[in-house]
Write a protein that holds these residues in place. Structure first.
Motif, mmCIF file in Angstrom:
data_model
loop_
_atom_site.group_PDB
_atom_site.id
_atom_site.type_symbol
_atom_site.label_atom_id
_atom_site.label_comp_id
_atom_site.label_asym_id
_atom_site.label_seq_id
_atom_site.Cartn_x
_atom_site.Cartn_y
_atom_site.Cartn_z
ATOM 1 N N GLY A 554 -3.650 -13.124 -22.540
ATOM 2 C CA GLY A 554 -3.484 -11.869 -23.093
ATOM 3 C C GLY A 554 -2.546 -11.225 -23.095
ATOM 4 O O GLY A 554 -2.333 -10.214 -23.143
ATOM 5 N N SER A 555 -1.196 -11.846 -22.815
ATOM 6 C CA SER A 555 0.031 -11.356 -22.585
ATOM 7 C C SER A 555 1.128 -11.257 -23.814
ATOM 8 O O SER A 555 0.740 -11.999 -24.720
ATOM 9 N N ASP A 556 1.950 -10.224 -23.909
ATOM 10 C CA ASP A 556 2.707 -9.792 -25.064
ATOM 11 C C ASP A 556 3.791 -8.964 -24.370
ATOM 12 O O ASP A 556 3.447 -7.867 -24.076
ATOM 13 N N LEU A 557 4.857 -9.772 -24.320
ATOM 14 C CA LEU A 557 6.090 -8.870 -23.408
ATOM 15 C C LEU A 557 7.300 -9.053 -24.381
ATOM 16 O O LEU A 557 7.677 -10.065 -24.843
ATOM 17 N N THR A 558 8.219 -7.978 -24.288
ATOM 18 C CA THR A 558 9.495 -8.277 -25.004
ATOM 19 C C THR A 558 10.536 -7.770 -24.049
ATOM 20 O O THR A 558 10.242 -6.762 -23.096
ATOM 21 N N LEU A 559 11.613 -8.560 -23.851
ATOM 22 C CA LEU A 559 12.549 -8.408 -22.764
ATOM 23 C C LEU A 559 14.022 -8.253 -23.554
ATOM 24 O O LEU A 559 14.201 -8.876 -24.271
ATOM 25 N N ARG A 560 14.463 -7.051 -23.268
ATOM 26 C CA ARG A 560 15.600 -6.735 -24.088
ATOM 27 C C ARG A 560 16.862 -7.150 -23.431
ATOM 28 O O ARG A 560 17.214 -7.362 -22.381
ATOM 29 N N HIS A 561 17.945 -7.536 -24.352
ATOM 30 C CA HIS A 561 19.365 -7.523 -24.194
ATOM 31 C C HIS A 561 19.731 -8.762 -22.946
ATOM 32 O O HIS A 561 20.379 -8.515 -22.119
ATOM 33 N N VAL A 562 18.869 -9.920 -23.343
ATOM 34 C CA VAL A 562 18.908 -10.928 -22.225
ATOM 35 C C VAL A 562 20.090 -12.001 -22.516
ATOM 36 O O VAL A 562 20.423 -12.104 -23.702
ATOM 37 N N GLY A 563 20.977 -12.214 -21.395
ATOM 38 C CA GLY A 563 22.120 -13.063 -21.511
ATOM 39 C C GLY A 563 21.503 -14.375 -22.019
ATOM 40 O O GLY A 563 20.651 -14.855 -21.427
ATOM 41 N N MET A 564 22.261 -14.908 -22.974
ATOM 42 C CA MET A 564 21.800 -16.197 -23.647
ATOM 43 C C MET A 564 22.852 -17.264 -23.650
ATOM 44 O O MET A 564 22.875 -18.132 -24.408
ATOM 45 N N ASN A 565 23.684 -17.262 -22.600
ATOM 46 C CA ASN A 565 24.848 -18.310 -22.522
ATOM 47 C C ASN A 565 24.366 -19.568 -22.447
ATOM 48 O O ASN A 565 23.451 -19.625 -21.774
ATOM 49 N N PRO A 566 24.637 -20.390 -23.162
ATOM 50 C CA PRO A 566 24.253 -21.643 -23.344
ATOM 51 C C PRO A 566 24.089 -22.594 -22.238
ATOM 52 O O PRO A 566 23.079 -23.271 -21.899
ATOM 53 N N THR A 567 25.022 -22.110 -21.154
ATOM 54 C CA THR A 567 24.826 -22.813 -19.670
ATOM 55 C C THR A 567 23.955 -22.142 -18.977
ATOM 56 O O THR A 567 23.668 -22.506 -17.716
ATOM 57 N N ARG A 568 23.120 -21.232 -19.526
ATOM 58 C CA ARG A 568 22.236 -20.780 -18.570
ATOM 59 C C ARG A 568 20.619 -20.651 -19.268
ATOM 60 O O ARG A 568 19.722 -20.250 -18.628
ATOM 61 N N VAL A 569 20.742 -21.399 -20.406
ATOM 62 C CA VAL A 569 19.098 -21.063 -21.194
ATOM 63 C C VAL A 569 18.290 -22.209 -20.806
ATOM 64 O O VAL A 569 17.195 -22.482 -21.346
ATOM 65 N N GLY A 570 18.505 -23.159 -19.691
ATOM 66 C CA GLY A 570 17.490 -24.126 -19.147
ATOM 67 C C GLY A 570 15.983 -23.621 -19.169
ATOM 68 O O GLY A 570 15.203 -24.457 -19.552
ATOM 69 N N VAL A 571 16.034 -22.568 -18.669
ATOM 70 C CA VAL A 571 14.646 -22.072 -18.592
ATOM 71 C C VAL A 571 13.897 -21.851 -19.588
ATOM 72 O O VAL A 571 12.709 -22.096 -19.822
ATOM 73 N N ILE A 572 14.493 -21.465 -20.926
ATOM 74 C CA ILE A 572 13.668 -21.253 -22.160
ATOM 75 C C ILE A 572 13.512 -22.545 -22.546
ATOM 76 O O ILE A 572 12.415 -22.856 -23.349
ATOM 77 N N ASN A 573 14.538 -23.612 -22.661
ATOM 78 C CA ASN A 573 14.391 -25.016 -22.995
ATOM 79 C C ASN A 573 13.401 -25.589 -22.516
ATOM 80 O O ASN A 573 12.142 -26.283 -23.200
ATOM 81 N N ILE A 574 13.109 -25.363 -21.151
ATOM 82 C CA ILE A 574 12.102 -26.057 -20.530
ATOM 83 C C ILE A 574 10.732 -25.560 -20.568
ATOM 84 O O ILE A 574 9.561 -26.214 -21.042
#
Ligand code: S3P
Length: 741
Positions: A554-574
């Motif tokens: 039942g969750s729905d959350l927005t996180l603003r202005h997050v750094g998306m440097n390609p060397t940091r986005v492993g967590v999103i990819n995974i």
């Protein structure tokens, strides 16, 4: 609970505030069978019995000491030798002798004069407690509760006696520290004796100038607070200053020099110096105010005990911005300080790690205003403008700070020393010290290449080419920073892509960084030009909420202005590969770094084999990814992640232990872990080992737990995520925090 008394007969010689308070605390806590007191002031003695401070009066020192197994000397420091002479012939064999005086070298000198040496059963002591009140009427059995007591044994001291003495003070509610006599006297000269001297002197100066005391009539709270200690006992302080003469003179000279510098700055209307001194002092005071508010002396973070208590269940919602990126915050201060001109930073992370970096630059003479709501203004001193710090630079928990500083300081003209807390002191520094030595640096480490680092200045550096054996952004950044000062080109090849904030920010400050595939290089001898920086929200902090909203139904959350440097986005990819529902919105580039808003909704996650190329890109996010894996359907396998074992804790083992503690069995491998998802998280007690990311990960796990989770040793959450508890609660985690932060 009643316990056997530690001592049979305690003799307290001198029933002033400290002697009286100790006697009454011993009696109240049942730490001795009998407490006998003696004092040359007969009226104080009688009062001692009347007020219940002591059991018995002894007519003289001989009677007091006879039959005692502990003798406590609580007389004015300058009376010590005479009293020791009276005690010496009567001190029973095996009895312990201690004191409570504020100066320890003088006590040891007196003991040596009377006994011919410092006998093993004589253990000097000093409770850091007191009040401007004096005399037995002010005796207070709670005086030592939550205060420090310093004991200064030497290598010959009686070990068993020392333990009993510690037990006595701890029984009175105090925390016992041990240190050398010399160190004690230096520390006290600076932190106690000098402030008292200044307070006495200031009140006296003003009283002399103002016969009618008008100034005092109009004096506001600041004056009252600042001069409270000028009402302390003159005899006692007279004795202290004469007994700790050498150390006090040194610190007075230091202070006089600095005061004179301020006088000159005011006379010359030198705003830069005034701002530098005041902003550095304000920051230092704020940094220490938490410590000062609780207890008189704090040695390290181990003193801060914070426990998270989490009730199970909940869902996550809201629209939030997590604090600024830690890696970029460190680097913004470093490059801003070394640049020509003024750098303004927005979104700076006001966590303890990046504040340690900020404080270290202040200690090297850089004027830094703020931080205030993430805004910092740095008055750059230029690439060669740093000044020698007065003492070791304390970097708390921050491995990034220590490794990047190592590179920077190896190239300076002055010597420096880098120290850290218990966790940092165990972390490997050979990985930076070795290549820096190859460049010509002189660096000493403790055993096994651990901190502290002693860096010898004035060594010319020469550029090298370095093939990094591990994929580490800290090592790469360290060498590039050293490379700014080295002769020729310094190049670093990484075995896998690691975060490139140093390279991007150097470019933003006008310093050319050459990139050739996996190799980054700089040519030494250039300069940096100030540039404003907007630090995005830290994806490593956002990660906790990405997992939280994914696993909590039942969750729905927005996180603003997050750094998306390609060397940091492993967590999103995974997470996406595991089936997470993460939308990347509003992608933009700010100050050379990609940024986006992230919307995350609950999803049924499934276990995966984590691709090894994602490991360096998600290196800090694995603790919370393990929680995601525990909540996923099927098996998750992580390999090639041995680096996790040398982070703030051994994150593979500590997570496996924590998961087991809440009911989830895993299989630990040398370079990773196997987690079979879907086992019930029953709840339980988890030790975070002082690792911020472990603590926050188990807060997230509570969303899918069946029972309460208690996480201990959480104070270090403040290193990377100040305000975590409030934000977690606001979004729907049932968290409360107990203890002193
Ligand atoms: C960091 C690099 C990484 C990371 C750390 C921050 C940095 O460490 O774990 O939290 O800011 O350069 P390693 O370089 O040791 O992988």
């Amino acid at each position: 609970m009643t316990r056997a008394p530690l001592f049979k007969r305690v003799a307290v010689i001198g029933l002033g505030l400290i002697g009286g308070s100790l006697a009454s605390a011993i009696r109240r806590q049942g730490l001795a069978t009998v407490v006998v007191g003696t004092d040359t002031r007969q009226d104080e003695l009688a009062l001692g019995v009347e007020l219940g401070v002591i059991d018995e009066i002894a007519a003289n020192v001989q009677d007091a000491v006879s039959g005692a197994d502990l003798v406590v000397l609580a007389v004015p420091v300058r009376a010590t030798r005479a009293v020791l002479e009276q005690i010496q012939p009567w001190l029973p064999e095996g009895a312990l002798l201690t004191d409570v005086g504020s100066t320890k070298s003088s006590f040891v000198a007196d003991v040596e004069a009377v006994f011919g040496q410092l006998p093993p059963n004589v253990i000097p002591g000093h409770p850091i407690a007191g009040s401007e009140k004096s005399g037995i009427r002010a005796a207070n059995p709670d005086l030592f509760a939550n205060h420090k007591v310093i004991l200064t044994p030497d290598e010959h001291s009686d070990k068993a006696g020392l333990e009993r003495l510690k037990g006595l003070w701890e029984g009175c509610g105090a925390t016992v520290l041990t240190m050398s006599v010399e160190y004690h006297d230096e520390v006290l000269a600076a932190t106690s004796h000098l402030p008292h001297l200044i307070a006495f002197s200031l009140v006296d100066t003003l009283a002399g100038e103002d016969e009618n005391m008008d100034i005092f009539r109009y004096a506001a709270g600041g004056f009252r607070d600042f001069t409270r200690i000028a009402a302390s006992d003159p005899v006692m302080w007279h004795d202290i200053f004469l007994s700790n003469r050498e150390a006090v003179l040194r610190v007075i000279d230091h202070f006089t020099h600095d005061l004179d510098q301020l006088r000159t700055a005011i006379a010359d209307q030198d705003s830069a110096t005034l701002m530098r001194v005041f902003s550095r002092a304000k920051a230092a005071r704020e940094h220490f105010s938490k410590m000062l508010s609780g207890q008189a002396y704090v040695t390290n973070n181990a003193e801060k005990q914070v426990t998270f208590r989490l009730q199970p269940g909940g869902s996550i919602s809201g629209d939030i911005r997590v604090p600024g990126d830690k890696s970029m915050s460190h680097r913004s201060i470093m490059l801003g300080a070394l640049a020509d001109g003024v750098t303004e930073v927005q979104g700076f992370l006001e966590g303890e790690d990046s504040l340690a970096t900020l404080q270290a630059f202040r200690d090297m003479g850089v004027t830094i205003e703020g931080p205030e709501n993430g805004f910092v203004r740095i008055h750059g001193v230029g690439i060669n403008g740093l000044q020698a710090p007065r003492g070791p630079l304390y970097l708390g928990n921050s491995g990034t700070a220590m490794r990047l500083f190592a590179g920077l300081l190896a190239a300076q003209a002055f010597d420096s020393e880098l120290t850290g807390d218990e966790s940092l002191s165990k972390r490997p520094m050979g990985r930076v010290a070795d290549p820096l030595r190859a460049m010509g640096a002189r660096i000493d480490t403790a055993e096994g290449g651990r901190p502290p680092l002693k860096i010898h200045g004035g060594q010319p550096l020469t550029g090298i080419h370095y093939e990094m054996p591990v994929a580490s952004a800290q090592v790469k950044s360290c060498l590039l920073l050293a490379g700014l000062y080295a002769e020729g080109s310094t190049s670093v090849t990484e075995p896998a892509p690691t975060r490139d904030h140093t390279e991007r920010m150097l470019a933003g400050f006008g310093y050319h960084v050459h990139r050739d595939g996996a190799t980054a290089s700089v040519v030494g001898g250039g300069s940096l030009t100030a540039s404003n920086i907007d630090v995005p929200a830290d994806i490593s902090s956002a990660a906790f909420f990405l997992v939280a909203a994914s696993i909590a139904p039942g969750s729905d959350l927005t996180l603003r202005h997050v750094g998306m440097n390609p060397t940091r986005v492993g967590v999103i990819n995974i997470l996406k590969q595991m089936g997470a529902n993460i939308e990347v919105l509003n992608e933009r580039e700010i100050g050379g770094e990609p940024v986006a808003d992230l919307r995350v909704r609950s999803a049924d996650l499934k276990g995966i084999d984590i691709p090894e190329d994602q490991v360096p890109l998600a290196i800090d996010e694995f603790p919370v990814l393990f929680v995601a894996a525990a909540c996923a359907e099927g098996r998750t396998v992580l390999r090639g992640a041995e680096e996790l074992r040398v982070k703030e804790s051994d994150r593979i083992q500590v997570m496996a232990d924590g998961l087991a503690a809440v009911g989830v069995e895993t299989t630990v491998t040398p370079d990773g872990i196997i987690i079979d998802g879907g086992q019930p998280i029953v709840g339980g007690k988890v030790d975070s080992h002082g690792d911020h990311r472990i603590a926050m990960s188990f807060a997230v796990a509570s969303l899918r737990a069946q029972g309460e989770i208690e996480v201990t040793d959480c104070a270090n959450v403040a290193t990377s995520f100040p305000g975590f508890v409030e934000l977690a609660r606001q979004t729907g985690i049932h968290i409360s925090s107990e203890g002193v932060e």
